[in-house]
Scaffold this motif. Structure first.
Motif, short mmCIF file in Angstrom:
data_model
loop_
_atom_site.label_atom_id
_atom_site.label_comp_id
_atom_site.label_asym_id
_atom_site.label_seq_id
_atom_site.Cartn_x
_atom_site.Cartn_y
_atom_site.Cartn_z
N THR A 94 -49.89 -11.44 -8.32
CA THR A 94 -49.84 -12.86 -7.97
C THR A 94 -50.80 -13.18 -6.82
OG1 THR A 94 -47.96 -12.48 -6.50
CG2 THR A 94 -47.47 -13.17 -8.75
N ALA A 95 -51.20 -12.18 -6.08
CA ALA A 95 -52.12 -12.40 -4.96
C ALA A 95 -53.49 -12.89 -5.45
CB ALA A 95 -52.28 -11.13 -4.14
N ALA A 96 -53.84 -12.55 -6.68
CA ALA A 96 -55.15 -12.91 -7.23
C ALA A 96 -55.01 -13.74 -8.49
CB ALA A 96 -55.96 -11.65 -7.50
N ASP A 97 -53.99 -14.57 -8.55
CA ASP A 97 -53.68 -15.28 -9.79
C ASP A 97 -54.78 -16.25 -10.25
OD1 ASP A 97 -53.20 -17.02 -7.71
OD2 ASP A 97 -51.47 -17.96 -8.66
N GLN A 98 -55.66 -16.68 -9.36
CA GLN A 98 -56.75 -17.59 -9.73
C GLN A 98 -58.13 -16.94 -9.72
OE1 GLN A 98 -56.28 -20.91 -10.72
NE2 GLN A 98 -54.18 -20.15 -10.81
N LEU A 99 -58.19 -15.64 -9.45
CA LEU A 99 -59.49 -14.96 -9.35
C LEU A 99 -60.27 -15.04 -10.65
CD1 LEU A 99 -61.41 -13.36 -7.57
CD2 LEU A 99 -60.23 -11.27 -8.29
N GLY A 100 -59.61 -14.87 -11.77
CA GLY A 100 -60.31 -14.96 -13.05
C GLY A 100 -60.88 -16.34 -13.30
N SER A 101 -60.14 -17.36 -12.92
CA SER A 101 -60.60 -18.73 -13.12
C SER A 101 -61.80 -19.06 -12.25
CB SER A 101 -59.47 -19.72 -12.81
OG SER A 101 -58.38 -19.49 -13.65
N VAL A 102 -61.73 -18.68 -10.98
CA VAL A 102 -62.84 -19.01 -10.08
C VAL A 102 -64.06 -18.14 -10.32
CG1 VAL A 102 -61.33 -19.96 -8.29
CG2 VAL A 102 -62.05 -17.58 -8.15
N ILE A 104 -58.64 -11.60 -20.06
CA ILE A 104 -58.65 -10.72 -18.89
C ILE A 104 -58.07 -11.47 -17.69
CG2 ILE A 104 -60.17 -9.53 -17.25
CD1 ILE A 104 -61.95 -8.83 -19.72
N ASP A 105 -58.37 -12.77 -17.60
CA ASP A 105 -57.80 -13.60 -16.54
C ASP A 105 -56.28 -13.62 -16.63
OD1 ASP A 105 -57.46 -15.48 -14.48
OD2 ASP A 105 -57.78 -17.17 -15.83
#
Length: 157
Positions: free
Chosen positions: A122-130, A113-114
């Protein structure tokens, strides 16, 4: 996501899985403590990441989907977790190989899902990780909720 965050996340996951395979008492009086700690840290990490960014609604929808997947897998793990009253009358629980497989599948889905989230915006490219620690909080809380319910249905000593 920094190397230190990855190391911490992997350590937490390994710690959770190892503890699930051990025979452990069911903490009926405070079953959600670890979920609460993980959840608070997860929300802080997400808040720090989002900060002043304007994320599209689809990013939040995908985040909620990931958390829902975590809850479902927590419920599934609870179904296969054994709960019984020990010889001393203490309620105990223990996961098994299926529990580990469900952890792996659930985490793989979170990572998948990440990846979808990264390709979507691209605005939320790290949201899944964090959001990993919040995901862990949700999945652990769901599992604990059902395991505690199973324990409550057992006859008292």
């Amino acid at each position: 996501m920094s190397i230190s965050n990855i190391v911490i996340a992997v350590a937490v996951v390994v710690w959770l899985i190892v503890r699930q395979l051990q025979v452990r008492p069911v903490k009926e009086n405070r079953p959600y403590r670890i979920a609460l700690v993980l959840g608070v840290i997860g929300v802080i990490e997400i808040s720090n990441y989002v900060g002043g960014k304007h994320l599209p609604a689809v990013a939040y929808v995908i985040l909620v989907l990931s958390l829902a997947v975590g809850a479902v897998f927590g419920f599934l793990r609870a179904q296969v977790t054994a709960v019984w009253r020990g010889d001393d009358g203490v309620l105990v629980r223990q996961g098994n190989a299926v529990t580990v497989v469900l952890w792996i599948i659930g985490l793989a889905l979170h990572i998948g899902i990440d990846l979808v989230l990264r390709r979507t915006t691209t605005a939320a490219d790290q949201l899944g990780s964090v959001s990993l620690l919040l995901y862990l909080a949700v999945t652990v809380a769901a599992q604990r909720w059902l395991v505690t319910g199973k324990a409550a249905r057992l006859t008292p000593a």
